[in-house]
Design a protein around this motif. Structure first.
Motif, mmCIF file in Angstrom:
data_model
loop_
_atom_site.group_PDB
_atom_site.id
_atom_site.type_symbol
_atom_site.label_atom_id
_atom_site.label_comp_id
_atom_site.label_asym_id
_atom_site.label_seq_id
_atom_site.Cartn_x
_atom_site.Cartn_y
_atom_site.Cartn_z
ATOM 1 N N ILE A 23 2.532 -8.501 20.094
ATOM 2 C CA ILE A 23 2.022 -8.063 18.781
ATOM 3 C C ILE A 23 3.043 -8.396 17.689
ATOM 4 C CG2 ILE A 23 1.310 -6.065 17.413
ATOM 5 C CD1 ILE A 23 0.256 -4.781 19.947
ATOM 6 N N PHE A 70 -1.512 -2.380 7.061
ATOM 7 C CA PHE A 70 -0.422 -2.830 7.920
ATOM 8 C C PHE A 70 0.156 -1.621 8.672
ATOM 9 C CE2 PHE A 70 0.686 -6.272 4.516
ATOM 10 C CZ PHE A 70 -0.423 -7.007 4.905
ATOM 11 N N ALA A 71 0.326 -0.520 7.937
ATOM 12 C CA ALA A 71 0.936 0.666 8.544
ATOM 13 C C ALA A 71 0.028 1.273 9.610
ATOM 14 C CB ALA A 71 1.240 1.702 7.470
ATOM 15 N N MET A 72 -1.270 1.110 9.436
ATOM 16 C CA MET A 72 -2.230 1.681 10.386
ATOM 17 C C MET A 72 -2.369 0.861 11.650
ATOM 18 S SD MET A 72 -5.816 2.924 8.979
ATOM 19 C CE MET A 72 -6.488 2.664 10.592
ATOM 20 N N ALA A 73 -1.983 -0.406 11.570
ATOM 21 C CA ALA A 73 -2.110 -1.287 12.738
ATOM 22 C C ALA A 73 -0.991 -0.972 13.733
ATOM 23 C CB ALA A 73 -2.026 -2.744 12.289
ATOM 24 N N PRO A 74 -1.234 -1.267 15.015
ATOM 25 C CA PRO A 74 -0.215 -0.924 16.025
ATOM 26 C C PRO A 74 0.918 -1.936 16.048
ATOM 27 C CG PRO A 74 -2.107 -1.920 17.075
ATOM 28 C CD PRO A 74 -2.443 -1.846 15.626
ATOM 29 N N THR A 75 1.335 -2.364 14.899
ATOM 30 C CA THR A 75 2.398 -3.351 14.819
ATOM 31 C C THR A 75 3.607 -2.733 14.136
ATOM 32 O OG1 THR A 75 2.887 -5.611 14.167
ATOM 33 C CG2 THR A 75 1.614 -4.328 12.601
#
Lengths: 118, 325
Positions: A9, A96-101
């Protein structure tokens, strides 16, 4: 539930976040002025200042090199800062912050895109 | 009931130098797996704060929240693989990218392999009637197309729980219907999927949601099926009165004996009042106030209660109410 590994990821995020900068360099050409012409003028100004100081001419090459590197990093960092500010305003940052990255991968992608453009 | 979302005494306080604002004040909520659950409330009620906590964008000040069985504070990394959020009026992404490029970019933040991601994007674009726009730049999309693209972004990663924050705001009737239809279709494909929706449109909540919660001033004031909530106003007479513009009347109408609730919305230059009367006799007092105001009556109807009427009774004012009445 199985998910892609964190490393995978991370790497994909870097490429994906740099992608708009790569594409942007072809589709939006305003960077030619902001990231080429203006730094060139800055470097020329440095050379003139250096010569006005009557400094040894044999070091002039370092002034050019310094001007180029300064312009390069200024472009990368300035581009990142403006992108970051813009992402926040647009609501991209939330996604972006919500994605698991990782946000570090986002920043690296922005830096990579900025470096490519410079 | 298999629980998809649970909150326990959830509280969130925003602190500034001069004051504290309580956005959520002890919210207890249980949403079953497979439900389409609506969160309704006026502006500033705490809906968005609640959603932001559930999608791991905000930390609660106290209390606990679990989504898909995971704690939003301690297990957020795993949780982020299982959820997606789409907000209405979103302007996210990059205008210079093509639609399919933008969707691919977001899929990569979830680590999706490129080719399956591209196939999934093509399939969803087809389903939402956006195939022809796949190669168009995002900046050239209409608001309806953009919102469909945003919905696709939320669906690419196949989340177990989808959060929709005002998904049809500012959309025309056709585009809003397409978005609602897609949500229904997506839910019908897998019984374990859950949708949590905030909306200003009562009709949308009534039509789309299995259950709704009404939030006001950081608290849940009621929850149940739309039919159960409407039953709360079943004993009331609902009267709509259309009046010509004039001096403020809403407060005076609310004080008439027998008026259980009142709201007003301006439409086409006419003030449309909705009154919940505990008995028909209250209508006499209402008419005296109206006549005294000098306003002209443009229409008057008695009708069956709606979810909006239940909302007015529970919250004390209408969702779209402005202070012009």
């Amino acid at each position: 539930m199985s998910h892609p590994s964190a490393v995978r990821i991370f790497l994909k995020t870097i490429v994906a976040r740099a992608f708009p900068r790569f594409v942007g360099s072809y589709r939006n050409r305003t960077w030619i002025v902001t990231e080429t012409l203006l730094p060139l003028i800055g470097t020329i100004a440095m050379i003139y200042v250096y010569r006005a100081l009557h400094a040894p001419a044999r070091y002039l090459g370092f002034v050019v090199l310094g001007g180029v590197l300064l312009a390069f990093w200024q472009n990368v960092i300035w581009a990142m800062a403006t992108q970051f500010f813009w992402d926040r305003g647009q609501g991209n940052l939330e996604l972006f912050a919500m994605a698991p990255t990782s946000l570090a991968a986002i920043l690296l992608g922005m830096a990579l895109g900025g470096a490519y453009l410079s | 009931m298999d629980i998809a979302v649970e909150t326990r005494a959830l509280r969130r306080v925003y602190k500034t130098r001069s004051q504290e604002v309580v956005a959520l004040d002890g919210v207890d909520l249980r949403i079953g797996r497979g439900e389409r659950f609506g969160v309704l409330g006026p502006n500033g009620a705490g809906k968005t704060t609640l959603i932001k906590i559930l999608v791991t964008l905000l930390l609660p000040s106290s209390g606990a929240a679990f989504v898909d069985g995971l704690d939003v504070v301690t297990q957020f990394r795993e949780l982020r693989h299982r959820i997606a959020m789409v907000s209405g009026g979103e302007n996210v992404g990059f205008g210079m990218l093509k639609v399919k490029e933008q969707l691919w970019m977001f899929s990569q933040f979830y680590g999706m392999p490129s080719n399956p991601a591209k196939r999934r994007i093509a399939e969803l674009l087809e389903r939402l009637g956006l195939s022809d726009a796949a190669d168009r730049r995002v900046s050239g999309l209409s608001s309806g197309m953009r919102q469909k693209m945003n919905l696709i972004r939320g669906l690419i990663t196949n989340p177990r729980i989808l959060f929709l924050d005002e998904p049809t705001v500012a959309l025309d009737v056709g585009a809003a219907r397409d978005v609602r239809d897609e949500v229904r279709r997506w839910m019908a494909e897998d019984a374990s999927r859950t949708v949590i929706l905030t909306t200003h449109y009562m009709m949308e909540a009534d039509e789309l949601c299995d259950r709704v919660a009404i939030v006001n001033r950081g608290r849940i004031v009621a929850q149940g099926t739309p039919a159960e909530l409407k039953q709360q106003v079943q004993q009331n007479a609902i009267v709509d009165i259309q009046l010509s513009p004039g001096r403020r009347l809403l407060d005076a109408l609310r004080e008439v004996a027998g008026v259980a609730g009142a709201s007003v919305a301006e439409q086409d230059g006419i003030d449309r009042f909705t009154l919940l009367l505990s008995s028909d006799a209250a209508l006499g007092g209402v008419m005296r106030i109206v006549e005294g105001s000098g306003r002209e009556i443009r229409g008057l109807q008695k009708r069956e209660p709606t979810l909006e009427d239940a909302f007015v009774k529970l919250v004390g004012r209408g969702m779209a109410e402005e202070e012009q009445g």
